[in-house]
Scaffold this active site. Structure first.
Site, PDB file in Angstrom:
ATOM      1  N   TYR A 268       0.508  13.896   0.856  1.00  0.00           N
ATOM      2  CA  TYR A 268       0.024  14.540   2.071  1.00  0.00           C
ATOM      3  C   TYR A 268       0.166  16.061   1.987  1.00  0.00           C
ATOM      4  O   TYR A 268       0.416  16.735   2.975  1.00  0.00           O
ATOM      5  CB  TYR A 268       0.740  13.975   3.318  1.00  0.00           C
ATOM      6  CG  TYR A 268       0.680  12.458   3.363  1.00  0.00           C
ATOM      7  CD1 TYR A 268      -0.512  11.822   3.688  1.00  0.00           C
ATOM      8  CD2 TYR A 268       1.776  11.670   3.008  1.00  0.00           C
ATOM      9  CE1 TYR A 268      -0.597  10.431   3.687  1.00  0.00           C
ATOM     10  CE2 TYR A 268       1.693  10.279   3.003  1.00  0.00           C
ATOM     11  CZ  TYR A 268       0.507   9.675   3.345  1.00  0.00           C
ATOM     12  OH  TYR A 268       0.410   8.313   3.339  1.00  0.00           O
TER      13      TYR A 268
ATOM     14  N   CYS B 130      -2.738  32.754  10.744  1.00  0.00           N
ATOM     15  CA  CYS B 130      -2.582  33.322  12.085  1.00  0.00           C
ATOM     16  C   CYS B 130      -2.268  32.239  13.100  1.00  0.00           C
ATOM     17  O   CYS B 130      -3.093  31.896  13.946  1.00  0.00           O
ATOM     18  CB  CYS B 130      -3.832  34.091  12.467  1.00  0.00           C
ATOM     19  SG  CYS B 130      -4.103  35.431  11.313  1.00  0.00           S
ATOM     20  N   GLU B 131      -1.083  31.690  12.973  1.00  0.00           N
ATOM     21  CA  GLU B 131      -0.566  30.657  13.866  1.00  0.00           C
ATOM     22  C   GLU B 131       0.951  30.792  13.859  1.00  0.00           C
ATOM     23  O   GLU B 131       1.552  30.877  12.785  1.00  0.00           O
ATOM     24  CB  GLU B 131      -0.866  29.246  13.321  1.00  0.00           C
ATOM     25  CG  GLU B 131      -2.299  28.818  13.351  1.00  0.00           C
ATOM     26  CD  GLU B 131      -2.799  28.438  14.728  1.00  0.00           C
ATOM     27  OE1 GLU B 131      -1.968  28.133  15.613  1.00  0.00           O
ATOM     28  OE2 GLU B 131      -4.015  28.475  14.917  1.00  0.00           O
TER      29      GLU B 131
ATOM     30  N   GLU C  43       0.829  -1.211   0.000  1.00  0.00           N
ATOM     31  CA  GLU C  43       0.000   0.000   0.000  1.00  0.00           C
ATOM     32  C   GLU C  43       0.862   1.260   0.000  1.00  0.00           C
ATOM     33  O   GLU C  43       0.779   2.067   0.926  1.00  0.00           O
ATOM     34  CB  GLU C  43      -0.891   0.016   1.247  1.00  0.00           C
ATOM     35  CG  GLU C  43      -1.775  -1.203   1.419  1.00  0.00           C
ATOM     36  CD  GLU C  43      -2.446  -1.284   2.790  1.00  0.00           C
ATOM     37  OE1 GLU C  43      -3.502  -1.906   2.883  1.00  0.00           O
ATOM     38  OE2 GLU C  43      -1.898  -0.725   3.766  1.00  0.00           O
ATOM     39  N   PRO C  44       1.680   1.464  -1.000  1.00  0.00           N
ATOM     40  CA  PRO C  44       2.543   2.641  -0.987  1.00  0.00           C
ATOM     41  C   PRO C  44       1.749   3.918  -1.281  1.00  0.00           C
ATOM     42  O   PRO C  44       0.794   3.901  -2.050  1.00  0.00           O
ATOM     43  CB  PRO C  44       3.525   2.362  -2.123  1.00  0.00           C
ATOM     44  CG  PRO C  44       2.744   1.527  -3.090  1.00  0.00           C
ATOM     45  CD  PRO C  44       1.846   0.666  -2.233  1.00  0.00           C
ATOM     46  N   GLY C  45       2.135   4.989  -0.644  1.00  0.00           N
ATOM     47  CA  GLY C  45       1.549   6.295  -0.950  1.00  0.00           C
ATOM     48  C   GLY C  45       2.662   7.264  -1.279  1.00  0.00           C
ATOM     49  O   GLY C  45       2.974   7.557  -2.433  1.00  0.00           O
ATOM     50  N   ARG C  46       3.349   7.666  -0.234  1.00  0.00           N
ATOM     51  CA  ARG C  46       4.411   8.659  -0.340  1.00  0.00           C
ATOM     52  C   ARG C  46       5.466   8.305  -1.383  1.00  0.00           C
ATOM     53  O   ARG C  46       5.902   9.159  -2.164  1.00  0.00           O
ATOM     54  CB  ARG C  46       5.080   8.776   1.035  1.00  0.00           C
ATOM     55  CG  ARG C  46       6.025   9.915   1.189  1.00  0.00           C
ATOM     56  CD  ARG C  46       6.794   9.791   2.506  1.00  0.00           C
ATOM     57  NE  ARG C  46       5.944   9.620   3.676  1.00  0.00           N
ATOM     58  CZ  ARG C  46       5.402  10.625   4.358  1.00  0.00           C
ATOM     59  NH1 ARG C  46       5.625  11.861   4.002  1.00  0.00           N
ATOM     60  NH2 ARG C  46       4.625  10.388   5.413  1.00  0.00           N
TER      61      ARG C  46
ATOM     62  N   TYR D 254       4.457  17.989  11.412  1.00  0.00           N
ATOM     63  CA  TYR D 254       5.479  16.976  11.703  1.00  0.00           C
ATOM     64  C   TYR D 254       6.895  17.564  11.766  1.00  0.00           C
ATOM     65  O   TYR D 254       7.861  16.820  11.846  1.00  0.00           O
ATOM     66  CB  TYR D 254       5.516  15.905  10.599  1.00  0.00           C
ATOM     67  CG  TYR D 254       4.213  15.256  10.234  1.00  0.00           C
ATOM     68  CD1 TYR D 254       3.463  14.563  11.172  1.00  0.00           C
ATOM     69  CD2 TYR D 254       3.763  15.298   8.923  1.00  0.00           C
ATOM     70  CE1 TYR D 254       2.282  13.937  10.816  1.00  0.00           C
ATOM     71  CE2 TYR D 254       2.579  14.668   8.548  1.00  0.00           C
ATOM     72  CZ  TYR D 254       1.840  13.991   9.508  1.00  0.00           C
ATOM     73  OH  TYR D 254       0.682  13.369   9.137  1.00  0.00           O
TER      74      TYR D 254
ATOM     75  N   ARG E  51       2.461  19.755   6.466  1.00  0.00           N
ATOM     76  CA  ARG E  51       3.499  18.854   6.984  1.00  0.00           C
ATOM     77  C   ARG E  51       4.564  19.544   7.833  1.00  0.00           C
ATOM     78  O   ARG E  51       4.908  19.037   8.899  1.00  0.00           O
ATOM     79  CB  ARG E  51       4.144  18.062   5.839  1.00  0.00           C
ATOM     80  CG  ARG E  51       3.141  17.143   5.100  1.00  0.00           C
ATOM     81  CD  ARG E  51       3.823  16.244   4.086  1.00  0.00           C
ATOM     82  NE  ARG E  51       4.681  15.289   4.733  1.00  0.00           N
ATOM     83  CZ  ARG E  51       5.978  15.381   4.819  1.00  0.00           C
ATOM     84  NH1 ARG E  51       6.622  16.352   4.219  1.00  0.00           N
ATOM     85  NH2 ARG E  51       6.668  14.488   5.481  1.00  0.00           N
TER      86      ARG E  51
END
Ligand SMILES: *Cc1c(COP(=O)(O)O)cnc(C)c1O
Length: 408
Positions: A371, A342-343, A272-275, A315, A311
């Protein structure tokens, strides 16, 4: 070969200058390279052909329909985690024999849909979920195919938020408790026990953790066989890492060779590869809105924010930042590249070495294909960006920029 590269002083996506795309479609803008996607898909197939696996792309990494159609055309299946993703896989025409359904909170509605679609397999997260699936399948006079997601408890060298097989993880069933779950499943007529599934985490750049998980789960599969619960499939999840910065991920051939060497049981592998497929196939283009200097240092404020690419703030991830046009005569300076949200966490890079930039100029955030858009949001009531797919000197807009009117 990198399809995002400079020609003279200008950054291109394949044969199209990024500056042109920014002018045409505005910023922030996700730009994908089709050649990169196809190359990654084929490399995956070629490297892992020794295992002859069923490869299901993890839709959560990128759910753009046009991109998923490329994957379907190359023979990839779908790893879905929601009703939306299931519907999308169906709409694209992915054969049900290539759809797996993951997730630790599948609703009855979602299960109904997946049972109706006769998907390849549910990756079941708990005994309670098994009972719900079996009830729904019985009601429909059918059988649902399942694998339990087991937790082989592997420490992985990645960000804690994307390590998914630690003892304290919310996912799956601890291996020591899994056997009784299989015994129960075996006795339910509306359930067909097909496999064992694990997914140890994401952005794992070494083979070792996978081999550990393979060994533990292979032993478990053998135990199931000895107790007359034979399984045909071992789903080894996703998680193969890519290069964002200085990582040196093992290459796919190495993964494949080591997996094949380690695997001593007669099972069909599902991956199940994504990245690994999509991360390095896109950039996020942003325009510098303002620059300023404080006592801390220089800031470059761009028009992309954490709502477009979360990301870094979520992370602490690194995305290489490149100027779309290089001015050789400008000296390198340290910039903190920040978004407009505004963070305080809306930061792409702290004190990155960049040549001087000015308002109105373009920057490209590399490796934004996985992602990226799929985790974007409307925080601060910001419209989500457009997406463009480049193929040679051609390009198409594969998602329109959201309009404020759509949101209010
Ligand atoms: C997220 C996820 C994947 C894909 O992970 P990548 O790191 O993008 O390859 C595969 N399987 C499951 C169960 C997941 O949760």
């Amino acid at each position: 070969m990198d399809y995002f590269r400079y020609r003279e002083d200008e950054l291109f996506a394949e044969d199209v200058p990024l500056k042109f795309l920014a002018g045409r479609f505005g910023t922030p803008l996700y730009v994908y390279s089709k050649k990169t996607i196809v190359r990654h898909l084929r490399a995956f197939k070629r490297s892992f052909s020794v295992l002859n696996p069923l490869i299901c792309f993890a839709y959560k990494a990128n759910y753009n329909r046009k991109i998923l159609e490329i994957m379907k055309k190359e023979g990839f299946g779908a790893d879905c985690v929601s009703m939306g993703e299931l519907k999308l896989a169906k709409k694209i025409g992915v054969p049900s024999s290539k759809i797996v359904f993951n997730g630790n909170g599948k609703t009855e509605e979602e299960i109904e849909m997946a049972v109706g679609m006769k998907i390849k397999m549910f990756n079941v997260d708990s005994v309670e979920e098994l009972l719900t699936i079996s009830r729904i399948a019985r009601k429909r006079n059918t059988r649902a195919n399942i694998a339990f997601r087991v937790n082989p408890e592997i420490e992985v060298p990645t960000h804690p938020h994307i390590a998914t097989a630690l003892k304290q993880s919310k996912f799956g069933i601890p291996l020591e408790d899994a056997f009784s779950a299989y015994e129960l499943a075996k006795q339910i007529p509306s359930i067909a026990v097909l496999g064992v599934h694990f997914h140890i985490g994401s952005q794992i750049t070494e083979v070792g953790p996978f081999l550990k998980a393979l060994r533990k789960t292979s032993a478990f599969v053998r135990k199931l066989g000895r107790r007359r619960i034979p399984v045909k499939f071992l789903n080894i999840g996703g998680g193969i890492g890519v290069r964002y910065h200085r990582e040196l991920p093992a290459d796919l051939d190495t993964y494949a060779r080591e997996f094949a060497k380690c695997l001593k049981i007669p099972v069909k592998i599902i991956m199940e590869p994504g990245r690994a497929i999509i991360a390095n196939a896109a950039v996020l283009l942003a325009k510098v809105v303002a620059t300023k200097k404080t006592r801390y240092g220089n800031f470059a404020v761009v028009d992309a924010g954490m709502n477009d690419l979360v990301r870094p703030s979520m992370y602490g991830s690194y995305h290489e930042i490149e100027p779309v046009k290089i001015f050789e005569d400008r000296k390198k300076t340290k910039y903190s590249v920040v978004g407009p949200v505004c963070e305080s966490g809306d930061i792409f890079a702290k004190k990155a070495a960049l040549r001087q930039v000015f308002a109105g100029e373009l920057l490209a955030f590399r490796s934004a294909g996985a992602y990226g858009y799929s985790m974007s949001s409307n925080y601060n009531l910001r419209s989500r960006p457009a997406e463009v797919l480049v193929d040679g000197k051609n390009f198409i807009e594969i998602r329109k920029r959201e309009k404020t009117e759509d949101l209010i």
